[in-house]
Design an enzyme around this catalytic site. Structure first.
Site, PDB file in Angstrom:
ATOM      1  N   GLY A  14       0.815  -1.218   0.000  1.00  0.00           N
ATOM      2  CA  GLY A  14       0.000   0.000   0.000  1.00  0.00           C
ATOM      3  C   GLY A  14       0.844   1.260   0.000  1.00  0.00           C
ATOM      4  CG  LEU A  15       0.200   6.244  -0.149  1.00  0.00           C
ATOM      5  CD1 LEU A  15       0.935   6.515  -1.452  1.00  0.00           C
ATOM      6  CD2 LEU A  15      -1.015   7.165  -0.050  1.00  0.00           C
ATOM      7  CE1 TYR A 137      -9.691   2.424   7.306  1.00  0.00           C
ATOM      8  CE2 TYR A 137     -10.109   4.595   8.239  1.00  0.00           C
ATOM      9  CZ  TYR A 137      -9.231   3.664   7.723  1.00  0.00           C
ATOM     10  OH  TYR A 137      -7.894   3.971   7.626  1.00  0.00           O
ATOM     11  N   PRO A 164      -1.801   9.617  10.725  1.00  0.00           N
ATOM     12  CG  PRO A 164      -1.391   8.042   9.056  1.00  0.00           C
ATOM     13  CD  PRO A 164      -1.894   8.185  10.455  1.00  0.00           C
TER      14      PRO A 164
END
Ligand code: GDP
Length: 312
Positions: A14-15, A137, A164
């Site tokens: 992932g990023l 989420y 983040p």
């Protein structure tokens, strides 16, 4: 972390995970472990525990998660809460069972209360209503943070959680329907330049403000906190200032070298007027973001141009 410590990056494609893995490789860490989800299904408790027992891991970066934009969150709420709860519960518990020295859990600033004041301070978590569209989420992520804190209290583990802000970087999502504004505009300006279009459409009024953190800066902060922070209280990671979508569009226009105009489309909603985190805590710990938005955009644009044939 010692140069030979065994370090596991969960979610390395992932990023965030890919940036953490790059940073570890660049800093010379030698004993890195990572697996794709087809090799190791983190939703499977037995597999995860067996993996931790076999590997005897020292440090864990827990960047594996099911993530998505508003449409995905809306269409698959059960998948978001189930997969995230399973992944984090399995990894955090296996880390405890196998005496991992330290674990870093990735939260997100989108789990702060919907109406929390800006800039967002760490203490605002759990002080108000969540944004309804990503509640499954957010509740999973909040459970993960609380789980780290509870394990620390009851079992004396060193599990830390970070928050983040909006991120960009290599391996971003450039699909115009589901991407965030920065990759979307990079792609739109690039395509407009290639096809000599007169204008590029930018959604909304251009007035909302957003903060943009390069994923390499995020990875740098995660490595810094792994080395210097032990408390269970969350830490924001951001650049500490934001810019308007209009300013972003102009910056991207100049990085891409597009010479046409910008057409704002006010019929598309602006969303939240501002999203910015308070970075007083991480700055006081001794870390600051280093990559300017212009340099970050140039790097991502160069990457995008190399990959564009496969993306398009
Ligand atoms: P948000 O930070 O959760 O609101 O997510 P986005 O990154 O998708 O959008 C940020 C802001 O950029 C919003 O005000 C959007 O309306 C605006 N925006 C302008 N053009 C675009 C575009 O092409 N794509 C996206 N995703 N947002 C855009």
């Amino acid at each position: 972390m010692e140069i030979n410590s065994k370090i596991y990056v969960a979610g390395h494609k992932g990023l965030v995970g890919s940036a953490i893995l790059r940073a570890l490789v660049n800093k010379g860490f030698k004993n890195l472990v990572y697996h794709s989800s087809s090799e190791l299904d983190l939703r499977d408790r037995q597999q995860v525990l067996a993996f931790f027992e076999e590997e005897r891991i020292d440090y864990v970066f827990l960047a594996a998660a099911k993530v998505g934009g508003i449409a995905a969150n809306n269409d698959y709420p059960a998948d978001f809460i189930r997969d995230n709860l399973l992944i984090q519960t399995n990894v955090i518990d296996a880390a405890y069972q196998t005496d991992v020295s330290k674990l870093l859990f990735l939260g997100s600033t989108c789990i702060y209360p919907k109406f929390a004041p800006q800039p967002l301070k760490e203490e605002y978590l759990l002080t108000g209503e969540l944004e309804p569209t990503n509640q499954p989420y957010a509740i999973a992520k909040i459970a993960g943070i609380n789980m780290c804190q509870s394990y620390n209290r009851q079992y004396g583990t060193k599990f830390i959680s970070v928050m983040p802000t909006n991120m960009y970087g290599p391996n971003d999502n450039f699909d115009l329907k589901s991407s965030h504004v920065l990759p979307a505009l990079l792609r739109k300006f690039h395509e407009a330049k290639e096809s000599n279009s007169k204008t590029v459409e930018v959604w909304g009024s251009g007035n909302p403000k957003r903060e943009f953190l390069h994923s390499d800066d995020l990875a740098d902060a995660c490595l810094f906190l792994m080395a210097h922070y032990e408390d269970g209280e969350i830490v924001n990671i951001g650049v500490g200032h934001d810019i308007s979508i209009k300013e972003l569009a102009e910056l991207i226009k100049s990085v891409v070298g597009y010479e046409g105009g910008i057409a704002f489309n006010p019929s598309i909603p602006d969303g939240t007027p501002r999203k910015l985190v308070d970075v007083t805590k991480i700055n006081a710990l001794g870390w600051q973001a280093k990559i300017s938005l212009e340099d970050g955009l140039k790097a991502v644009y160069a990457e995008f141009r190399k990959e564009y044939q496969t993306i398009a």
